[in-house]
Design an enzyme around this catalytic site. Structure first.
Site, mmCIF file in Angstrom:
data_model
loop_
_atom_site.group_PDB
_atom_site.id
_atom_site.type_symbol
_atom_site.label_atom_id
_atom_site.label_comp_id
_atom_site.label_asym_id
_atom_site.label_seq_id
_atom_site.Cartn_x
_atom_site.Cartn_y
_atom_site.Cartn_z
ATOM 1 N N ASP A 183 0.005 11.307 -0.576
ATOM 2 C CA ASP A 183 0.375 11.829 -1.889
ATOM 3 C C ASP A 183 -0.824 11.690 -2.818
ATOM 4 O O ASP A 183 -1.818 11.061 -2.464
ATOM 5 C CB ASP A 183 1.626 11.141 -2.451
ATOM 6 C CG ASP A 183 1.461 9.650 -2.690
ATOM 7 O OD1 ASP A 183 0.512 9.055 -2.146
ATOM 8 O OD2 ASP A 183 2.283 9.071 -3.418
ATOM 9 N N TYR B 81 -3.617 10.852 -5.833
ATOM 10 C CA TYR B 81 -4.063 9.639 -6.525
ATOM 11 C C TYR B 81 -3.179 9.416 -7.745
ATOM 12 O O TYR B 81 -2.792 10.366 -8.434
ATOM 13 C CB TYR B 81 -5.512 9.789 -6.977
ATOM 14 C CG TYR B 81 -6.520 9.908 -5.848
ATOM 15 C CD1 TYR B 81 -6.670 8.888 -4.915
ATOM 16 C CD2 TYR B 81 -7.339 11.028 -5.735
ATOM 17 C CE1 TYR B 81 -7.606 8.980 -3.885
ATOM 18 C CE2 TYR B 81 -8.282 11.132 -4.721
ATOM 19 C CZ TYR B 81 -8.404 10.111 -3.796
ATOM 20 O OH TYR B 81 -9.328 10.202 -2.781
ATOM 21 N N PHE C 64 -7.426 13.881 -1.392
ATOM 22 C CA PHE C 64 -8.593 13.006 -1.342
ATOM 23 C C PHE C 64 -9.695 13.370 -2.339
ATOM 24 O O PHE C 64 -10.629 12.602 -2.535
ATOM 25 C CB PHE C 64 -9.186 12.933 0.081
ATOM 26 C CG PHE C 64 -8.229 12.388 1.102
ATOM 27 C CD1 PHE C 64 -7.919 11.037 1.136
ATOM 28 C CD2 PHE C 64 -7.605 13.219 2.022
ATOM 29 C CE1 PHE C 64 -7.031 10.521 2.064
ATOM 30 C CE2 PHE C 64 -6.717 12.714 2.960
ATOM 31 C CZ PHE C 64 -6.423 11.363 2.979
ATOM 32 N N HIS D 76 -4.895 6.375 8.503
ATOM 33 C CA HIS D 76 -5.289 6.792 7.161
ATOM 34 C C HIS D 76 -6.627 6.146 6.797
ATOM 35 O O HIS D 76 -6.900 5.009 7.192
ATOM 36 C CB HIS D 76 -4.206 6.366 6.159
ATOM 37 C CG HIS D 76 -4.316 7.024 4.833
ATOM 38 N ND1 HIS D 76 -5.164 6.563 3.853
ATOM 39 C CD2 HIS D 76 -3.688 8.112 4.308
ATOM 40 C CE1 HIS D 76 -5.053 7.327 2.782
ATOM 41 N NE2 HIS D 76 -4.168 8.273 3.033
#
Length: 233
Positions: free
Chosen positions: A68, A70, A81, A189
């Protein structure tokens, strides 16, 4: 409300066809309630569908799937990202750049990944909004069904696509993809909590470019700004 800022007609048609109206209504109501309660949502509403607005289904060559957005101020810009160029590079993105340096000897110092999107990289999260300071707070409200529909659409595209599924949330989507037609790459991740468990050394960027060129497509230039020793493979 939910598709107010989705300017891509191609994606509009696909998602309205594939996602149940009740899901869209419930998600719209949830987000409106958040707004009515004066909660801060990231990214801002005009950027909720930035990833889809940047790359139409027939242009997608690579999908990078995260969790999801930031949840800190000024960071989320609707591309997984990615952060604006004037922002400090977050830890997960620093680890992505570390892997790029190891894999392709590319040393990126700019966190804005828009240049990747312009080449056909869909920077998607499984959930497209988040409450400020509350990671994963908008999970389970309907976004997952929309991003399922995104992947279903891409799975049916004529061109083979590279899917980079990073983390457990992203890897759950693999069942919607045809691994005989597409290149499915999985890794932990890139968060500092998990990157050492197999994200470092995954070589996804060079693997993606080799797959693309084997399919007669152009490789992705993974540079985002000033770099040293640029390489594609």
């Amino acid at each position: 409300m939910i598709f107010n800022t989705l300017t891509s007609q191609h994606w509009q048609t696909e998602l309205r066809t594939r996602v149940e109206p009740a899901v869209l209504q419930e998600l719209s109501q949830f987000l409106q309630q958040q707004i009515n309660q004066q909660k801060t949502i990231y990214p801002p509403e005009p950027l909720w569908f930035e990833a889809l607005n940047r790359v139409s289904p027939d242009q997608v060559k690579v999908v990078i799937l995260g969790q999801d957005p930031y949840h800190g101020p000024g960071q989320a810009q609707g591309l997984s990202f990615s952060v604006p160029a004037d922002q400090t590079i977050p830890p997960s993105l620093r680890n992505i750049f570390r892997e790029l340096s190891t894999d392709l000897q590319i040393d990126n110092h700019c966190g804005d990944l828009t240049v990747w999107a312009k080449q056909g990289v869909l920077l998607l999260n499984t959930v497209l909004t988040v409450e400020a300071g509350q990671p994963n707070s908008h999970a389970g409200q309907g976004w997952e069904r929309i991003t399922d529909a995104v992947l279903e659409t891409l799975n049916e595209q004529a061109q083979p696509i590279v899917f980079m599924l990073w983390g457990a949330h992203a890897q759950k989507k693999a069942t919607r993809l045809n691994e005989r037609r597409h290149c499915i790459l999985t890794a932990p991740h890139p968060s500092p909590l998990s990157a050492h468990r197999g994200f470092f050394g995954c070589a996804h960027f060079s693997l993606a470019n080799r797959f693309l060129t084997d399919q007669g497509q152009s490789a992705i230039d993974w540079r985002t700004g000033e770099t040293s020793q640029p390489s594609l493979f």
